[in-house]
Design a protein around this motif. Sequence first.
Motif, PDB file in Angstrom:
ATOM      1  N   PHE A 272       0.829  -1.205   0.000  1.00  0.00           N
ATOM      2  CA  PHE A 272       0.000   0.000   0.000  1.00  0.00           C
ATOM      3  C   PHE A 272       0.869   1.263   0.000  1.00  0.00           C
ATOM      4  CE2 PHE A 272      -2.412   3.348   2.129  1.00  0.00           C
ATOM      5  CZ  PHE A 272      -3.597   3.342   1.388  1.00  0.00           C
ATOM      6  N   LYS A 273       1.980   1.185   0.734  1.00  0.00           N
ATOM      7  CA  LYS A 273       2.912   2.312   0.733  1.00  0.00           C
ATOM      8  C   LYS A 273       3.570   2.477  -0.630  1.00  0.00           C
ATOM      9  CE  LYS A 273       4.888   5.423   3.447  1.00  0.00           C
ATOM     10  NZ  LYS A 273       4.128   6.436   4.201  1.00  0.00           N
ATOM     11  N   LEU A 274       3.744   1.342  -1.335  1.00  0.00           N
ATOM     12  CA  LEU A 274       4.341   1.398  -2.672  1.00  0.00           C
ATOM     13  C   LEU A 274       3.356   1.973  -3.683  1.00  0.00           C
ATOM     14  CD1 LEU A 274       6.624   0.613  -4.693  1.00  0.00           C
ATOM     15  CD2 LEU A 274       5.533  -1.641  -4.838  1.00  0.00           C
ATOM     16  N   SER A 275       2.145   1.405  -3.721  1.00  0.00           N
ATOM     17  CA  SER A 275       1.125   1.868  -4.656  1.00  0.00           C
ATOM     18  C   SER A 275      -0.234   1.416  -4.133  1.00  0.00           C
ATOM     19  CB  SER A 275       1.361   1.327  -6.060  1.00  0.00           C
ATOM     20  OG  SER A 275       0.298   1.671  -6.916  1.00  0.00           O
ATOM     21  N   MET A 276      -1.092   2.356  -3.846  1.00  0.00           N
ATOM     22  CA  MET A 276      -2.399   2.023  -3.293  1.00  0.00           C
ATOM     23  C   MET A 276      -3.240   1.242  -4.297  1.00  0.00           C
ATOM     24  SD  MET A 276      -5.275   4.606  -1.748  1.00  0.00           S
ATOM     25  CE  MET A 276      -5.507   5.392  -3.342  1.00  0.00           C
ATOM     26  N   VAL A 277      -3.151   1.616  -5.572  1.00  0.00           N
ATOM     27  CA  VAL A 277      -3.959   0.966  -6.604  1.00  0.00           C
ATOM     28  C   VAL A 277      -3.474  -0.464  -6.843  1.00  0.00           C
ATOM     29  CG1 VAL A 277      -4.675   1.064  -9.018  1.00  0.00           C
ATOM     30  CG2 VAL A 277      -4.495   3.163  -7.668  1.00  0.00           C
ATOM     31  N   LEU A 278      -2.170  -0.638  -6.950  1.00  0.00           N
ATOM     32  CA  LEU A 278      -1.636  -1.975  -7.228  1.00  0.00           C
ATOM     33  C   LEU A 278      -1.784  -2.914  -6.039  1.00  0.00           C
ATOM     34  CD1 LEU A 278       1.620  -1.036  -9.180  1.00  0.00           C
ATOM     35  CD2 LEU A 278      -0.584  -1.779 -10.102  1.00  0.00           C
ATOM     36  N   SER A 279      -1.786  -2.376  -4.828  1.00  0.00           N
ATOM     37  CA  SER A 279      -1.946  -3.238  -3.650  1.00  0.00           C
ATOM     38  C   SER A 279      -3.324  -3.883  -3.605  1.00  0.00           C
ATOM     39  CB  SER A 279      -1.708  -2.435  -2.378  1.00  0.00           C
ATOM     40  OG  SER A 279      -2.677  -1.402  -2.246  1.00  0.00           O
ATOM     41  N   ALA A 280      -4.290  -3.315  -4.338  1.00  0.00           N
ATOM     42  CA  ALA A 280      -5.624  -3.910  -4.389  1.00  0.00           C
ATOM     43  C   ALA A 280      -5.575  -5.296  -5.022  1.00  0.00           C
ATOM     44  CB  ALA A 280      -6.579  -2.999  -5.158  1.00  0.00           C
ATOM     45  N   VAL A 281      -4.680  -5.503  -5.972  1.00  0.00           N
ATOM     46  CA  VAL A 281      -4.532  -6.828  -6.587  1.00  0.00           C
ATOM     47  C   VAL A 281      -4.087  -7.850  -5.554  1.00  0.00           C
ATOM     48  CG1 VAL A 281      -3.320  -8.148  -8.362  1.00  0.00           C
ATOM     49  CG2 VAL A 281      -3.988  -5.783  -8.809  1.00  0.00           C
ATOM     50  N   ALA A 282      -3.088  -7.476  -4.761  1.00  0.00           N
ATOM     51  CA  ALA A 282      -2.607  -8.384  -3.714  1.00  0.00           C
ATOM     52  C   ALA A 282      -3.689  -8.660  -2.691  1.00  0.00           C
ATOM     53  CB  ALA A 282      -1.371  -7.783  -3.040  1.00  0.00           C
ATOM     54  N   LEU A 283      -4.503  -7.645  -2.376  1.00  0.00           N
ATOM     55  CA  LEU A 283      -5.583  -7.831  -1.415  1.00  0.00           C
ATOM     56  C   LEU A 283      -6.616  -8.831  -1.918  1.00  0.00           C
ATOM     57  CD1 LEU A 283      -7.018  -7.043   1.200  1.00  0.00           C
ATOM     58  CD2 LEU A 283      -8.075  -5.136  -0.042  1.00  0.00           C
ATOM     59  N   VAL A 284      -7.005  -8.706  -3.184  1.00  0.00           N
ATOM     60  CA  VAL A 284      -7.990  -9.628  -3.766  1.00  0.00           C
ATOM     61  C   VAL A 284      -7.438 -11.051  -3.806  1.00  0.00           C
ATOM     62  CG1 VAL A 284      -9.265 -10.215  -5.864  1.00  0.00           C
ATOM     63  CG2 VAL A 284      -9.132  -7.839  -5.098  1.00  0.00           C
ATOM     64  N   VAL A 285      -6.192 -11.195  -4.242  1.00  0.00           N
ATOM     65  CA  VAL A 285      -5.571 -12.523  -4.307  1.00  0.00           C
ATOM     66  C   VAL A 285      -5.486 -13.145  -2.923  1.00  0.00           C
ATOM     67  CG1 VAL A 285      -3.442 -13.760  -4.844  1.00  0.00           C
ATOM     68  CG2 VAL A 285      -4.283 -11.996  -6.404  1.00  0.00           C
ATOM     69  N   PHE A 286      -5.086 -12.358  -1.932  1.00  0.00           N
ATOM     70  CA  PHE A 286      -4.955 -12.903  -0.588  1.00  0.00           C
ATOM     71  C   PHE A 286      -6.304 -13.311  -0.005  1.00  0.00           C
ATOM     72  CE2 PHE A 286      -5.337 -11.997   3.965  1.00  0.00           C
ATOM     73  CZ  PHE A 286      -4.551 -13.028   4.454  1.00  0.00           C
ATOM     74  N   LEU A 287      -7.327 -12.473  -0.168  1.00  0.00           N
ATOM     75  CA  LEU A 287      -8.644 -12.825   0.370  1.00  0.00           C
ATOM     76  C   LEU A 287      -9.173 -14.099  -0.271  1.00  0.00           C
ATOM     77  CD1 LEU A 287     -10.368  -9.310   0.607  1.00  0.00           C
ATOM     78  CD2 LEU A 287      -9.484 -10.726   2.475  1.00  0.00           C
ATOM     79  N   LEU A 288      -8.972 -14.232  -1.582  1.00  0.00           N
ATOM     80  CA  LEU A 288      -9.415 -15.445  -2.275  1.00  0.00           C
ATOM     81  C   LEU A 288      -8.713 -16.669  -1.709  1.00  0.00           C
ATOM     82  CD1 LEU A 288     -10.979 -16.800  -4.606  1.00  0.00           C
ATOM     83  CD2 LEU A 288      -9.021 -16.302  -6.074  1.00  0.00           C
ATOM     84  N   PHE A 289      -7.409 -16.600  -1.578  1.00  0.00           N
ATOM     85  CA  PHE A 289      -6.642 -17.732  -1.067  1.00  0.00           C
ATOM     86  C   PHE A 289      -6.951 -18.010   0.399  1.00  0.00           C
ATOM     87  CE2 PHE A 289      -2.990 -17.175  -4.341  1.00  0.00           C
ATOM     88  CZ  PHE A 289      -3.823 -17.680  -5.308  1.00  0.00           C
ATOM     89  N   TYR A 290      -7.146 -16.941   1.158  1.00  0.00           N
ATOM     90  CA  TYR A 290      -7.334 -17.112   2.606  1.00  0.00           C
ATOM     91  C   TYR A 290      -8.621 -17.869   2.914  1.00  0.00           C
ATOM     92  CZ  TYR A 290      -7.146 -15.975   7.586  1.00  0.00           C
ATOM     93  OH  TYR A 290      -7.081 -16.044   8.955  1.00  0.00           O
ATOM     94  N   PHE A 291      -9.695 -17.540   2.203  1.00  0.00           N
ATOM     95  CA  PHE A 291     -10.963 -18.214   2.466  1.00  0.00           C
ATOM     96  C   PHE A 291     -10.940 -19.661   1.960  1.00  0.00           C
ATOM     97  CE2 PHE A 291     -12.603 -13.750   2.543  1.00  0.00           C
ATOM     98  CZ  PHE A 291     -12.955 -13.749   3.881  1.00  0.00           C
ATOM     99  N   ILE A 292     -10.267 -19.904   0.847  1.00  0.00           N
ATOM    100  CA  ILE A 292     -10.120 -21.286   0.373  1.00  0.00           C
ATOM    101  C   ILE A 292      -9.271 -22.102   1.343  1.00  0.00           C
ATOM    102  CG2 ILE A 292      -9.190 -22.735  -1.475  1.00  0.00           C
ATOM    103  CD1 ILE A 292      -9.865 -20.513  -3.436  1.00  0.00           C
ATOM    104  N   TYR A 293      -8.212 -21.484   1.832  1.00  0.00           N
ATOM    105  CA  TYR A 293      -7.324 -22.150   2.792  1.00  0.00           C
ATOM    106  C   TYR A 293      -8.057 -22.482   4.093  1.00  0.00           C
ATOM    107  CZ  TYR A 293      -4.672 -21.184   7.075  1.00  0.00           C
ATOM    108  OH  TYR A 293      -4.218 -21.153   8.361  1.00  0.00           O
ATOM    109  N   LEU A 294      -8.877 -21.538   4.588  1.00  0.00           N
ATOM    110  CA  LEU A 294      -9.630 -21.799   5.812  1.00  0.00           C
ATOM    111  C   LEU A 294     -10.657 -22.904   5.614  1.00  0.00           C
ATOM    112  CD1 LEU A 294     -10.291 -18.219   7.245  1.00  0.00           C
ATOM    113  CD2 LEU A 294      -8.688 -19.933   8.085  1.00  0.00           C
ATOM    114  N   LYS A 295     -11.157 -23.065   4.402  1.00  0.00           N
ATOM    115  CA  LYS A 295     -12.167 -24.079   4.123  1.00  0.00           C
ATOM    116  C   LYS A 295     -11.570 -25.478   4.055  1.00  0.00           C
ATOM    117  CE  LYS A 295     -16.123 -25.837   2.766  1.00  0.00           C
ATOM    118  NZ  LYS A 295     -17.257 -25.976   3.711  1.00  0.00           N
ATOM    119  N   PHE A 296     -10.439 -25.639   3.376  1.00  0.00           N
ATOM    120  CA  PHE A 296      -9.916 -26.971   3.097  1.00  0.00           C
ATOM    121  C   PHE A 296      -8.704 -27.352   3.946  1.00  0.00           C
ATOM    122  CE2 PHE A 296     -12.061 -25.697  -0.838  1.00  0.00           C
ATOM    123  CZ  PHE A 296     -12.886 -26.788  -1.034  1.00  0.00           C
TER     124      PHE A 296
END
Length: 377
Positions: free
Chosen positions: A82-106
């Motif tokens: 986010f400190k590097l680029s607020m717009v680009l950090s949104a990609v990392a946020l989406v990827v992490f949330l997707l992985f995190y919920f799948i990881y918690l499920k399985f």
Amino acid sequence: MTNLLVLKEKVVGFYKNFEYPIQIVGKFILAMLAFNYINNDLGYFEALTGMVPMLFLSVICAVVPVAIFVLIFALVVLLHLFKLSMVLSAVALVVFLLFYFIYLKFAPDQGILIILYPVLAQFNLHYMIPLVGAMAFNPFAALPIAFGVIFMKVIGYLQEAASLGDPGTDVKEIMTSYQYIFDKLFADKEMVAYIVVFTLVILIVYGISRLAVDYSWYIAIGVGTLVNVIGLAIQASGIEGMSVVMVVIGSVIGGLLAAVIQFMGCTLDYARKESLQFEDDDYYYYVKAVPKIQITQAERTVKTYGKKPKKAKKSKKGSSDAEEMTVVEESSRKAKKQERQVYEDLEPAKTVPEQKPVSDFDELSFDGFDFDELDQK
């Protein structure tokens, strides 16, 4: 072999006695290495790059569950991005949330592998992670390992996109940056090779280990190590930056570590295996029973002869009232005993009256019979 088994029982017993402190120390060390990787590779958020914040975060990660540990790790990465680029950090946020919920499920208990992958990648030893994951967990270990691989690649491509210029609020520039990240991500042969080979190794190791053959776990480790080396070595020829030597070293270390984990966890005596058959009203059972090897070191009792017993230490100040009462009662008991002995010594002895010898029958009388009267008659 017996000494090795005794050593194993000692190590396992020590781990069981201090399981929670050992886990805390292990997670603390892992957290320190993980945050050190973030600071060296990212380091854009200066407030989190010092030693004090790193120690503070590591202590928190050491005492919380693994799922919270993964969440803290990801939040720290997102703050740097986010400190590097607020717009680009949104990609990392989406990827992490997707992985995190799948990881918690399985695979909720296997998130430590997400942290372990970038930590081992610092030392170029991430090739060993599929063998350790397959032995310590189950086939779902492929999910957190794949997430770790993809997450590291996304971070790298976000940095590359940010180096080309901050897109700001221009929609066209933002879409161009996103297009650059995803094009690089899907064209990354190294990432695909890691995911495919690691998943294949985990499935092979787990599948062979479930077979009803002798030493199935060790056979699975050997086959998995071989598949890992061959698969990554084939890909290394077309991938820049992948060393065949490090692939072999990492795979061998992973295989040895997996074998040690299996030996410590369960050691079977295949020489005494039995095949049993029995039935009930609904089924007929074929059972193969293999006993575990359990050896405990005999306790030794050492007796010493010819040594004087140690004198009791003098009681310190503040000793309990019970000890004082015991000493008083014992002294009074001894005093009463001595007093009783003195009285017994002073008491006159009971003597039996002496009988004079009889010299004349005139002096004798038995039940009213008088011998003098008899003499007179």
